[in-house]
Scaffold this motif. Structure first.
Motif, mmCIF file in Angstrom:
data_model
loop_
_atom_site.group_PDB
_atom_site.id
_atom_site.type_symbol
_atom_site.label_atom_id
_atom_site.label_comp_id
_atom_site.label_asym_id
_atom_site.label_seq_id
_atom_site.Cartn_x
_atom_site.Cartn_y
_atom_site.Cartn_z
ATOM 1 N N LEU A 1 -5.826 5.930 16.959
ATOM 2 C CA LEU A 1 -5.494 4.639 16.274
ATOM 3 C C LEU A 1 -5.894 3.535 17.206
ATOM 4 O O LEU A 1 -6.276 3.710 18.499
ATOM 5 C CB LEU A 1 -3.804 4.257 16.123
ATOM 6 C CG LEU A 1 -3.382 5.435 15.292
ATOM 7 C CD1 LEU A 1 -1.835 5.631 15.195
ATOM 8 C CD2 LEU A 1 -3.983 5.591 13.690
ATOM 9 N N MET B 1 -5.139 0.924 10.314
ATOM 10 C CA MET B 1 -4.774 2.070 9.642
ATOM 11 C C MET B 1 -5.055 2.031 8.244
ATOM 12 O O MET B 1 -5.528 2.764 7.690
ATOM 13 C CB MET B 1 -3.178 2.081 9.896
ATOM 14 C CG MET B 1 -3.144 2.853 11.117
ATOM 15 S SD MET B 1 -1.088 2.799 11.593
ATOM 16 C CE MET B 1 -1.099 1.055 12.328
ATOM 17 N N LYS B 2 -4.821 0.980 7.711
ATOM 18 C CA LYS B 2 -5.115 0.775 6.117
ATOM 19 C C LYS B 2 -6.716 0.499 5.995
ATOM 20 O O LYS B 2 -7.462 1.128 5.239
ATOM 21 C CB LYS B 2 -4.468 -0.471 5.404
ATOM 22 C CG LYS B 2 -4.651 -0.950 4.265
ATOM 23 C CD LYS B 2 -4.712 0.332 3.039
ATOM 24 C CE LYS B 2 -5.669 -0.393 1.888
ATOM 25 N NZ LYS B 2 -5.730 0.883 0.671
ATOM 26 N N PHE C 1 0.414 4.223 0.910
ATOM 27 C CA PHE C 1 0.369 5.125 2.086
ATOM 28 C C PHE C 1 1.612 4.735 3.018
ATOM 29 O O PHE C 1 1.595 5.696 3.914
ATOM 30 C CB PHE C 1 -0.810 5.269 2.377
ATOM 31 C CG PHE C 1 -1.261 4.164 3.561
ATOM 32 C CD1 PHE C 1 -1.319 4.676 4.759
ATOM 33 C CD2 PHE C 1 -1.813 3.140 3.215
ATOM 34 C CE1 PHE C 1 -1.710 3.742 5.835
ATOM 35 C CE2 PHE C 1 -2.175 2.220 4.122
ATOM 36 C CZ PHE C 1 -2.223 2.467 5.453
ATOM 37 N N ARG C 2 2.020 3.679 2.783
ATOM 38 C CA ARG C 2 2.792 3.185 3.940
ATOM 39 C C ARG C 2 4.356 3.825 3.726
ATOM 40 O O ARG C 2 5.231 3.630 4.546
ATOM 41 C CB ARG C 2 2.908 1.748 4.127
ATOM 42 C CG ARG C 2 1.676 1.168 4.560
ATOM 43 C CD ARG C 2 1.877 -0.450 4.813
ATOM 44 N NE ARG C 2 0.593 -1.170 5.118
ATOM 45 C CZ ARG C 2 -0.139 -0.787 6.245
ATOM 46 N NH1 ARG C 2 0.407 -0.189 7.353
ATOM 47 N NH2 ARG C 2 -1.438 -1.380 6.279
ATOM 48 N N ILE D 1 -4.014 -3.383 17.400
ATOM 49 C CA ILE D 1 -3.031 -3.960 16.122
ATOM 50 C C ILE D 1 -1.808 -2.915 16.081
ATOM 51 O O ILE D 1 -1.067 -3.596 15.326
ATOM 52 C CB ILE D 1 -4.002 -3.966 14.976
ATOM 53 C CG1 ILE D 1 -4.342 -2.455 14.575
ATOM 54 C CG2 ILE D 1 -5.168 -4.964 15.100
ATOM 55 C CD1 ILE D 1 -4.474 -2.350 13.073
ATOM 56 N N ASP E 1 2.225 5.887 8.029
ATOM 57 C CA ASP E 1 1.061 4.952 8.210
ATOM 58 C C ASP E 1 -0.459 5.452 8.440
ATOM 59 O O ASP E 1 -1.215 4.893 8.133
ATOM 60 C CB ASP E 1 1.198 3.945 9.199
ATOM 61 C CG ASP E 1 2.291 2.752 9.092
ATOM 62 O OD1 ASP E 1 2.705 2.800 7.621
ATOM 63 O OD2 ASP E 1 2.722 2.224 9.989
ATOM 64 N N ILE E 2 -0.379 6.691 8.795
ATOM 65 C CA ILE E 2 -1.762 7.273 9.026
ATOM 66 C C ILE E 2 -2.196 7.969 7.849
ATOM 67 O O ILE E 2 -1.414 8.753 7.267
ATOM 68 C CB ILE E 2 -1.694 8.282 10.282
ATOM 69 C CG1 ILE E 2 -1.221 7.705 11.569
ATOM 70 C CG2 ILE E 2 -3.155 8.965 10.314
ATOM 71 C CD1 ILE E 2 -1.242 8.530 12.611
ATOM 72 N N PRO E 3 -3.353 7.548 7.253
ATOM 73 C CA PRO E 3 -3.911 8.160 5.762
ATOM 74 C C PRO E 3 -4.105 9.425 5.934
ATOM 75 O O PRO E 3 -4.648 10.133 7.040
ATOM 76 C CB PRO E 3 -5.128 7.046 5.758
ATOM 77 C CG PRO E 3 -5.431 6.264 6.847
ATOM 78 C CD PRO E 3 -4.365 6.421 7.931
ATOM 79 N N ASP F 1 0.725 -1.188 -0.039
ATOM 80 C CA ASP F 1 -0.014 0.204 0.073
ATOM 81 C C ASP F 1 0.797 1.235 0.041
ATOM 82 O O ASP F 1 1.633 1.273 0.801
ATOM 83 C CB ASP F 1 -0.847 0.057 1.215
ATOM 84 C CG ASP F 1 -1.948 -0.969 1.214
ATOM 85 O OD1 ASP F 1 -2.401 -1.335 0.094
ATOM 86 O OD2 ASP F 1 -2.219 -1.659 2.071
ATOM 87 N N HIS G 1 9.146 2.996 5.561
ATOM 88 C CA HIS G 1 9.229 1.486 5.180
ATOM 89 C C HIS G 1 9.699 1.072 4.005
ATOM 90 O O HIS G 1 10.157 1.756 3.065
ATOM 91 C CB HIS G 1 7.678 0.965 5.431
ATOM 92 C CG HIS G 1 7.065 1.290 6.638
ATOM 93 N ND1 HIS G 1 5.799 1.638 6.866
ATOM 94 C CD2 HIS G 1 7.336 1.075 7.951
ATOM 95 C CE1 HIS G 1 5.359 1.817 8.071
ATOM 96 N NE2 HIS G 1 6.362 1.317 8.748
#
Lengths: 187, 234, 226
Positions: B123, C167-168, A133-134, B127, C139-141, A131, B178
């Motif tokens: 959040l 998050m996704k 956005f990561r 997870i 990671d935060i949209p 993805d 990442h």
């Protein structure tokens, strides 16, 4: 002659051992084996004319363009070392030499000398790890809107209609840059 | 049948082949003039101040120290981790916004024992293993400060490793993003070219690592090249 | 001597294959043996069994368990799932001046799971840009104004804002098809059988795919109501 089960197993086991030995010898005992793509129909590997270089690190530089010959950014490129130990290196298109931003251009530094297969893959949400956005804002904001399959670099055969699994091996020499790796996506 | 047989062979062959992998991404942002700038600390090493509370029921200091040693051990790279200081008060959901400081150039490390601080950030603590938030100058990419939150309510559960998460979040703290390497791996059903072994998935992979999350404690070449490109020793 | 071994598909239909061993002794690529189909088939059978034996021996090393959450898991953990359109987004420092939060307000267009909530909902997410300072939170949209999304929401936090369940998967973007003008959802690892709207016939399994918005919402409702 009646079927002899013991004879059959002895014959079978002998062939098994012989074949295992043959594979170990042909693949250099497993430590120098050439990886094969997992997909079911890769073409035969291109012959390597000279033994791969083994000293130092070099770089790989190239470009990713669409079928319309437009530079594409944020495409992930991976270089996969052909001989063992298996090593893969990556980069994003659009980030060129010295961390400069150049449309479509990619550069992978610190590449151990050797022979490589190179492939492109799109960050398109097909896997959670892909993805876009990561990743960094550059990747997020440039992630290609068009769809194309993962594909290997296949040199002069590169086109927008080539076989994605067709590949050639390129050579990286220590202290040098292997250039002109031009991908044309099959969009 | 031949196709099935061939796929079976490929399956076994792939599982038996080890691979070493690297790729990296560095955090960046787009400036008002449409240029992109990479994130980075201007003058490492950087000191850290640690929440004196517990992490997963134990002292988190040793975990952070180990993560510092991991990053400081990368060849041809500047020393990134400086001194570790102990904070004066346990940081909780009731005081986190006043207890941290994001303008002193010292990384704040919060041990979120209940996950409630993660929830305050919007959040799910169910997870989210950890979080690093980086304050940067939008014009230069220069890192001003970092907040690192480790979720103590999850880290002791199976499939996630406290130490791996700490090393990963510290990587973000230095400016690493990442890596996609690991998205195609031998433990996943996701189809793609050249899958890698879970043990070789880089620490900066965005998920806990399949098979054994402790694989993420040690850096892979991908992580090492990324950090050495961003912070070359000379 | 550099050598390569490999099994090659002989044609695109995989009807036949041959087992080759290559070496490049003398700079030439030499194909060595087993181009006969029967021999190749026989050897390949043995090879499969051999590899199988090796795999069994190694299986403990490769025992896997993937902990990634599917969209279905996210949906099950969510208290509310809504189709919503972003109407405003504002980043600002908190009162203590220690953190930047972004407040994203949505107009709710449809409730997919949970009780019909308010007409509007506001999320408070860590990170954002104020002036020349960015608090980056990977990671935060990043949700844009006027963007239509499906939100998977968990319980409210201490400050009274709902949390994102994932998050996704917690923010699924709606993509408009340039040709048809229809909305689509692209979601990996859905775990949800996808049905045509108002139909009991599944149109796909649970594979990664681009799914028509109406079908996805219908399927999501079906999956979460079971």
């Amino acid at each position: 002659m009646p079927f002899n089960r013991n004879l059959f197993f002895i014959l079978f086991f002998s062939i098994f051992l012989a074949l295992a030995t043959l594979i170990m010898v042909a693949c250099g005992g497993g430590n120098d084996s050439s990886t094969r793509p997992p997909n079911p129909s890769p073409p035969p590997p291109s012959p390597t004319a000279t033994p791969p270089p083994t000293n130092g690190v070099g770089s790989i530089q190239g470009m990713v363009i669409s079928s319309a010959r437009t530079p594409l950014n944020a495409v992930h490129i991976r270089a996969v070392k052909v001989d063992g130990p298996n090593i893969q290196l990556g980069a994003f298109s659009g980030i060129g030499p010295n961390l400069t931003f150049q449309d479509g251009v990619f550069r992978i530094d610190e590449v151990p000398a050797g022979n490589y297969r190179i492939l492109i893959e799109k960050l398109d949400g097909r896997s959670p790890a892909f993805d876009d956005f990561r990743y960094s804002q550059f990747v997020v904001s440039n992630s290609p809107a068009i769809t194309f399959p993962d594909e290997y670099f296949n040199g002069e055969r590169e086109s927008s209609t080539d076989d994605p699994l067709d590949f050639i091996e390129i050579t990286v020499m220590g202290g040098e840059t292997t250039q002109d790796i031009i991908f044309i996506t099959n969009d | 049948m031949n196709k099935i047989r061939y796929l079976t062979i490929c399956f076994f062959v792939v599982l038996l082949i080890p691979s070493v992998v690297y790729s990296y991404d560095i955090l960046n942002t787009q400036t008002p003039s449409d240029n992109f700038v990479f994130f980075g600390w201007p003058d490492p090493p950087i000191d850290l101040i640690l929440d004196p509370g517990t992490l997963g029921g134990s002292d988190g200091r040793a975990t952070v120290e180990t993560a510092c040693n991991v990053w400081n051990s990368v060849a041809n790279t500047q020393q990134l981790c400086g001194n570790l200081f102990a904070g004066s008060e346990d940081i909780t959901v009731d005081n986190f916004d006043s207890a941290i400081s994001m303008n002193d150039g010292i990384i704040d490390v919060i041990f979120d024992e209940t996950g409630a601080i993660i929830a305050e950030f919007g959040l799910s603590p169910t997870i989210t293993l950890g979080l690093s938030s980086t304050l940067v100058n939008a014009l230069t990419g220069e890192i001003v400060d970092v907040l690192m939150v480790l979720n103590g309510s999850l880290l002791s559960s199976s499939g996630s490793d406290l130490q791996s998460t700490t090393v990963h979040e510290m990587g973000h703290g230095w400016g690493l993003a990442h890596t996609p390497i690991g998205g195609i791996n031998n433990a996943s059903t996701t189809i793609g070219l050249e899958p890698i072994d879970p043990i070789r998935i880089p620490t900066m992979f965005p998920f806990n690592i399949p098979v054994n999350d402790a694989f993420g404690i040690t850096l892979e070449i991908d992580d090492e090249v990324g950090i050495s490109v961003r912070y070359p020793r000379n | 001597m550099k050598q390569i071994c490999g099994i090659l598909i002989n044609n695109k239909l995989y009807k036949n294959y041959e087992l080759y061993f290559y070496n490049n002794k003398g700079g030439k690529n030499n194909k060595m043996l087993f181009s006969n189909k029967k021999i190749a088939n026989f050897v390949a059978n043995i090879l499969i069994i051999s590899l199988g034996v090796l795999f069994v021996n190694c299986s403990e090393t490769y025992a896997t368990r993937e902990l990634r959450e599917t969209t279905l898991d996210t949906a099950k953990r969510s208290e509310n799932i809504v189709l919503a359109r972003c109407i405003s987004s504002e980043s600002k420092w908190n009162d203590e001046g220690s953190l930047i939060f972004t407040y994203v307000t949505f107009q709710i267009e449809d409730t997919i799971k949970g009780e019909d909530a308010e007409d509007e909902i506001t999320l408070r997410l860590i990170g954002g840009q104020v002036g020349d300072q960015i608090l980056s939170a990977p990671d935060i949209p990043n949700i844009n104004e006027d963007e239509e999304v499906i939100l998977f929401l968990g319980p409210k936090n201490k400050a009274g804002y709902p949390t994102l369940t994932n998050m996704k998967n917690g923010v699924l973007r709606i993509y408009t098809d340039d040709v048809t003008g229809q909305g689509n959802v692209i979601t990996p690892t859905t775990g949800i059988p996808i049905y045509k709207e108002n139909s009991s016939k599944a149109i796909s399994g649970t594979q990664d795919s681009k799914i028509l918005l109406e079908d996805f919402i219908y399927s999501l409702k079906e999956a979460t109501n079971k």
